[in-house]
Design a protein around this motif. Structure first.
Motif, mmCIF file in Angstrom:
data_model
loop_
_atom_site.group_PDB
_atom_site.id
_atom_site.type_symbol
_atom_site.label_atom_id
_atom_site.label_comp_id
_atom_site.label_asym_id
_atom_site.label_seq_id
_atom_site.Cartn_x
_atom_site.Cartn_y
_atom_site.Cartn_z
ATOM 1 N N LEU A 6 0.756 -1.175 0.041
ATOM 2 C CA LEU A 6 -0.157 -0.024 0.133
ATOM 3 C C LEU A 6 0.839 1.308 -0.003
ATOM 4 O O LEU A 6 1.657 1.220 1.013
ATOM 5 N N ARG A 7 0.540 2.063 -0.829
ATOM 6 C CA ARG A 7 1.292 3.379 -0.855
ATOM 7 C C ARG A 7 0.530 4.379 -0.032
ATOM 8 O O ARG A 7 -0.731 4.141 -0.102
ATOM 9 N N HIS A 8 1.367 4.978 0.896
ATOM 10 C CA HIS A 8 0.420 6.177 1.545
ATOM 11 C C HIS A 8 -0.456 6.922 0.970
ATOM 12 O O HIS A 8 -0.362 6.930 -0.260
ATOM 13 N N THR A 78 11.548 3.002 3.599
ATOM 14 C CA THR A 78 11.476 4.593 3.303
ATOM 15 C C THR A 78 11.594 4.324 1.607
ATOM 16 O O THR A 78 12.142 3.570 0.849
ATOM 17 N N SER A 79 11.226 5.664 1.201
ATOM 18 C CA SER A 79 11.362 5.769 -0.444
ATOM 19 C C SER A 79 12.410 5.276 -1.151
ATOM 20 O O SER A 79 12.548 5.040 -2.161
ATOM 21 N N ASP A 80 13.768 5.565 -0.442
ATOM 22 C CA ASP A 80 14.980 5.441 -1.280
ATOM 23 C C ASP A 80 15.682 4.142 -0.959
ATOM 24 O O ASP A 80 16.883 4.246 -1.161
ATOM 25 N N ASN A 81 14.888 3.333 -0.227
ATOM 26 C CA ASN A 81 15.579 1.972 -0.045
ATOM 27 C C ASN A 81 15.677 1.211 -1.374
ATOM 28 O O ASN A 81 14.940 1.083 -2.398
ATOM 29 N N ASN A 82 16.563 0.044 -1.356
ATOM 30 C CA ASN A 82 16.729 -0.853 -2.296
ATOM 31 C C ASN A 82 15.734 -1.748 -2.326
ATOM 32 O O ASN A 82 15.658 -2.569 -1.289
ATOM 33 N N PRO A 83 14.991 -2.215 -3.443
ATOM 34 C CA PRO A 83 13.953 -3.310 -3.557
ATOM 35 C C PRO A 83 14.648 -4.447 -3.221
ATOM 36 O O PRO A 83 13.781 -5.438 -2.380
ATOM 37 N N GLN A 102 6.225 5.947 -2.912
ATOM 38 C CA GLN A 102 7.102 5.762 -4.384
ATOM 39 C C GLN A 102 8.382 6.342 -4.024
ATOM 40 O O GLN A 102 8.808 7.189 -3.423
ATOM 41 N N PRO A 103 9.451 5.850 -4.973
ATOM 42 C CA PRO A 103 9.416 4.755 -5.877
ATOM 43 C C PRO A 103 9.530 3.351 -5.312
ATOM 44 O O PRO A 103 9.466 2.461 -6.283
ATOM 45 N N LEU A 104 9.524 3.329 -4.019
ATOM 46 C CA LEU A 104 10.010 1.922 -3.658
ATOM 47 C C LEU A 104 8.948 1.095 -3.959
ATOM 48 O O LEU A 104 9.202 0.021 -4.383
ATOM 49 N N VAL A 105 7.627 1.352 -3.618
ATOM 50 C CA VAL A 105 6.517 0.455 -3.697
ATOM 51 C C VAL A 105 6.278 0.005 -5.223
ATOM 52 O O VAL A 105 6.306 -1.306 -5.648
ATOM 53 N N GLY A 106 6.597 1.067 -6.221
ATOM 54 C CA GLY A 106 6.552 0.380 -7.719
ATOM 55 C C GLY A 106 7.564 -0.248 -7.958
ATOM 56 O O GLY A 106 7.317 -1.459 -8.703
ATOM 57 N N PRO A 122 3.054 1.072 -11.809
ATOM 58 C CA PRO A 122 2.528 2.652 -11.318
ATOM 59 C C PRO A 122 1.764 2.471 -10.084
ATOM 60 O O PRO A 122 0.827 1.601 -10.100
ATOM 61 N N MET A 123 1.717 3.422 -9.079
ATOM 62 C CA MET A 123 1.033 3.405 -7.978
ATOM 63 C C MET A 123 0.769 4.798 -7.520
ATOM 64 O O MET A 123 1.772 5.731 -7.385
ATOM 65 N N HIS A 124 -0.517 4.989 -7.424
ATOM 66 C CA HIS A 124 -1.129 6.499 -7.094
ATOM 67 C C HIS A 124 -1.171 6.632 -5.705
ATOM 68 O O HIS A 124 -0.981 5.405 -4.952
#
Length: 149
Positions: A6-8, A78-83, A102-106, A122-124
């Motif tokens: 889930l994206r916030h 957090t957003s800047d972590n490596n998937p 984003q961009p982590l979740v996508g 893509p995740m809104h």
């Protein structure tokens, strides 16, 4: 095992720092619409980024579901972590919800589904993805759905 990502929800554009941005009223409504898709699912844990908007999102989901266990807050969402590093933390996972940015979740969803980082999903804001597999391995999970609020 199922994994939900889930994206916030929508967050205010400015705060003293990115980590301190809070959900807007619209963001809270988005999260509640997405949380409705989790009703009745076999959720065992909610794991969230430490950023305020992710914590608020996770708490709204927890309350909407009447989910008893506490939210597990981890720095690796957090957003800047490596998937790839996130996948390494999922080896114990079974039916969990990840709440992040984003961009982590996508990138994470693309990696789990395709095995590479060239096709992010893509995740809104407040988009909810459901993945499934025997194990949470890069390229081994099936993306069952993505629901947008």
């Amino acid at each position: 095992m199922k994994l939900w990502v889930l994206r916030h929800g929508q967050a205010e554009p400015y705060a003293r720092s990115d980590a301190e941005r809070e959900l807007t009223a619209q963001g809270r409504e988005e999260v509640l619409r997405s949380a409705a898709h989790l009703i009745g699912q076999p959720l065992h844990a909610i794991i969230a980024s430490p950023y305020v908007r992710a914590q608020q999102t996770a708490q709204l989901v927890r309350e909407a579901l009447g989910f008893d266990p506490q939210i597990l807050t981890v720095p690796w969402l957090t957003s800047d972590n490596n998937p790839l590093a996130v996948v390494g933390h999922l080896d114990y996972a079974d039916n969990i919800l990840l709440v992040s940015h984003q961009p982590l979740v996508g990138n994470l969803i693309g990696l789990l589904q395709h095995g590479h980082l060239r096709a992010p999903q893509p995740m809104h804001t407040a988009s909810l993805a459901e993945l499934e597999a025997d194990y949470p391995l890069a390229g081994a999970m099936t993306l069952n759905s993505v629901k947008h609020p």
